[in-house]
Design an enzyme around this catalytic site. Sequence first.
Site, short mmCIF file in Angstrom:
data_model
loop_
_atom_site.label_atom_id
_atom_site.label_comp_id
_atom_site.label_asym_id
_atom_site.label_seq_id
_atom_site.Cartn_x
_atom_site.Cartn_y
_atom_site.Cartn_z
N CYS A 20 -49.12 -9.03 19.99
CA CYS A 20 -50.39 -8.37 19.62
C CYS A 20 -51.59 -8.99 20.33
O CYS A 20 -52.23 -8.35 21.15
CB CYS A 20 -50.62 -8.45 18.11
SG CYS A 20 -49.50 -7.42 17.18
N1 LIG Z 1 -44.25 -7.34 15.23
C1 LIG Z 1 -45.40 -7.40 14.60
O1 LIG Z 1 -45.65 -8.32 13.84
C2 LIG Z 1 -46.48 -6.33 14.80
C3 LIG Z 1 -47.65 -6.45 14.05
C4 LIG Z 1 -48.63 -5.48 14.19
C5 LIG Z 1 -48.45 -4.43 15.08
N2 LIG Z 1 -47.30 -4.36 15.84
C6 LIG Z 1 -47.17 -3.22 16.74
O2 LIG Z 1 -46.12 -2.39 16.28
C7 LIG Z 1 -45.46 -1.77 17.39
C8 LIG Z 1 -43.97 -2.10 17.34
O3 LIG Z 1 -43.79 -3.49 17.45
P1 LIG Z 1 -42.48 -4.24 17.02
O4 LIG Z 1 -42.85 -5.68 16.95
O5 LIG Z 1 -41.86 -3.61 15.83
O6 LIG Z 1 -41.55 -3.96 18.29
P2 LIG Z 1 -39.97 -4.19 18.41
O7 LIG Z 1 -39.68 -4.35 19.86
O8 LIG Z 1 -39.53 -5.26 17.44
O9 LIG Z 1 -39.35 -2.83 17.90
C9 LIG Z 1 -39.49 -1.62 18.57
C10 LIG Z 1 -38.20 -0.84 18.41
O10 LIG Z 1 -38.41 0.44 18.99
C11 LIG Z 1 -37.23 0.82 19.66
N3 LIG Z 1 -37.59 1.86 20.61
C12 LIG Z 1 -38.19 1.74 21.82
N4 LIG Z 1 -38.38 2.96 22.36
C13 LIG Z 1 -37.90 3.86 21.49
C14 LIG Z 1 -37.82 5.28 21.48
N5 LIG Z 1 -38.30 6.01 22.49
N6 LIG Z 1 -37.25 5.87 20.43
C15 LIG Z 1 -36.77 5.14 19.41
N7 LIG Z 1 -36.81 3.80 19.35
C16 LIG Z 1 -37.38 3.17 20.38
C17 LIG Z 1 -36.68 -0.46 20.24
O11 LIG Z 1 -35.31 -0.39 20.51
C18 LIG Z 1 -37.00 -1.45 19.09
O12 LIG Z 1 -35.93 -1.54 18.17
C19 LIG Z 1 -46.17 -2.29 18.63
O13 LIG Z 1 -47.17 -1.39 18.97
C20 LIG Z 1 -46.79 -3.60 18.15
O14 LIG Z 1 -47.92 -3.95 18.92
C21 LIG Z 1 -46.32 -5.29 15.71
#
Ligand SMILES: NC(=O)c1ccc[n+]([C@@H]2O[C@H](COP(=O)([O-])OP(=O)(O)OC[C@H]3O[C@@H](n4cnc5c(N)ncnc54)[C@H](O)[C@@H]3O)[C@@H](O)[C@H]2O)c1
Length: 436
Positions: free
Chosen positions: A270
């Site tokens: 982030c």
């Molecule tokens: N991890 C955190 O603490 C956090 C906190 C706030 C915001 N975010 C935001 O949330 C979003 C997701 O982050 P995350 O940490 O969960 O990512 P992550 O990489 O842990 O998970 C994303 C998932 O999406 C899947 N994916 C990718 N493309 C896809 C598609 N086209 N169709 C279906 N699945 C698909 C991947 O295989 C993965 O399992 C990002 O925008 C991130 O900036 C994350």
Amino acid sequence: MDLLKRIDSRKAVVGIIGMGYVGLPLMREFCAGGFHVVGFDVDTVKVKSLNAGKSYIKHIPSSVIGENVKAGRFRATGDFAGLRKVDAIIICVPTPLDRMRQPDMRYVVGSGETIAKHLRPGQLVILESTTYPGTTREVLKPILESTGLRTGKDFYLAFSPEREDPGNPRYSTRTIPKVVGGIDARSTRAAAKLYGEVIERTVPVSSCEAAEATKILENVYRCVNIALVNELKILFDKMGIDVWEVINAAATKPFGFQAFYPGPGLGGHCIPIDPFYLSWKAREYDMVTRFIELAGEINVGMPDYVIQRLMLALNERGKSLKGAKVLILGLAYKRDVDDMRESPSVTLIEKLREHGAAVTYNDPHIPVAPRQREHNLGLKSRKLTPSSLRSQDVVLISTDHSCYDYDWIVEHAQLVVDTRNATDHVKKGRAKIVKA
Ligand SMILES: NC(=O)c1ccc[n+]([C@@H]2O[C@H](COP(=O)([O-])OP(=O)(O)OC[C@H]3O[C@@H](n4cnc5c(N)ncnc54)[C@H](O)[C@@H]3O)[C@@H](O)[C@H]2O)c1
């Protein structure tokens, strides 16, 4: 549209696209709130693991997934045709930067195109991935409306930023207030209704742009304040002042000051990334986001500062960095998590290697350094023993996991470079500690 009634009666099925660090905890809350959830992911290994009741994220126990799979409340799939059968679709896919440090929207666009193939009237689509203001209306809406269906009339569309803080013992998905902004008032109401069933407090705002901007503001605020204390760390160090002591003293002020702490560089998916989504968008308005650029410049320079301090500490002991054995403690981007995305430890390892150091690491949460999009360290976590510590020219504390016994580490190490003030309480062997 009878969506609101279906939410009330728990008949509404929630589909979550992207079962990662954000999607998985969200699934847990909806299941706990009595909803049926379908998790959609392109990663077949994750899908298999979830259906077998196994978690791949440390702070989500396998039991939570197993129980919900067993009870028939949750299943994962890679078959996106099932999107047609769910009532709400929540998108939690990655939003990284590309090689030119510009927003990489391919996952959001890809998800939108997939949803468009299966969209039906009455559905609610919510984007949670962090992004620049305008994404929901300018990117997602046209893709979804290419089906001939219209927002406000045929389906609901909203943005609700994820505020997950993995490893935080005080706040969970359920207790962190959820900001919700729809493309229109009805969409805001529908999204707020859905989250309101499982999250303690929802905060409706006037538009999806306001919701998108809220998340970016939160992350820019952190990024800029961390840069400020990083810069002060360098200055205070030259002045012989301990920046951590100063921050902790300032934090006793009951108002008007919030403590941020310096470190070896920014980490996580982030803070190092999201502000640049806004910088990129600002160019469309002939604006340069100077605070963000400056903060980025300072934060990006921190690993070099740490290495310079480490090099000088070795120099004082008649050693050079070239050929030195360096053990990094903590590969994760922050304390007590198993996530190493954008971790400054990775940058430190790569830079130290460029200088000719022999680098190893220990991280109890990451036994093997996984291959990442841009990095492949090819390392395994090294066991910590008195002799493994002693054999190193320097132990570099990059992530201050709470399981480490810092007294014991300092006792057995030759030299400790501490980027987190983790050894503050250590009484014996202080001459071996260099703060950086
Ligand atoms: N991890 C955190 O603490 C956090 C906190 C706030 C915001 N975010 C935001 O949330 C979003 C997701 O982050 P995350 O940490 O969960 O990512 P992550 O990489 O842990 O998970 C994303 C998932 O999406 C899947 N994916 C990718 N493309 C896809 C598609 N086209 N169709 C279906 N699945 C698909 C991947 O295989 C993965 O399992 C990002 O925008 C991130 O900036 C994350």
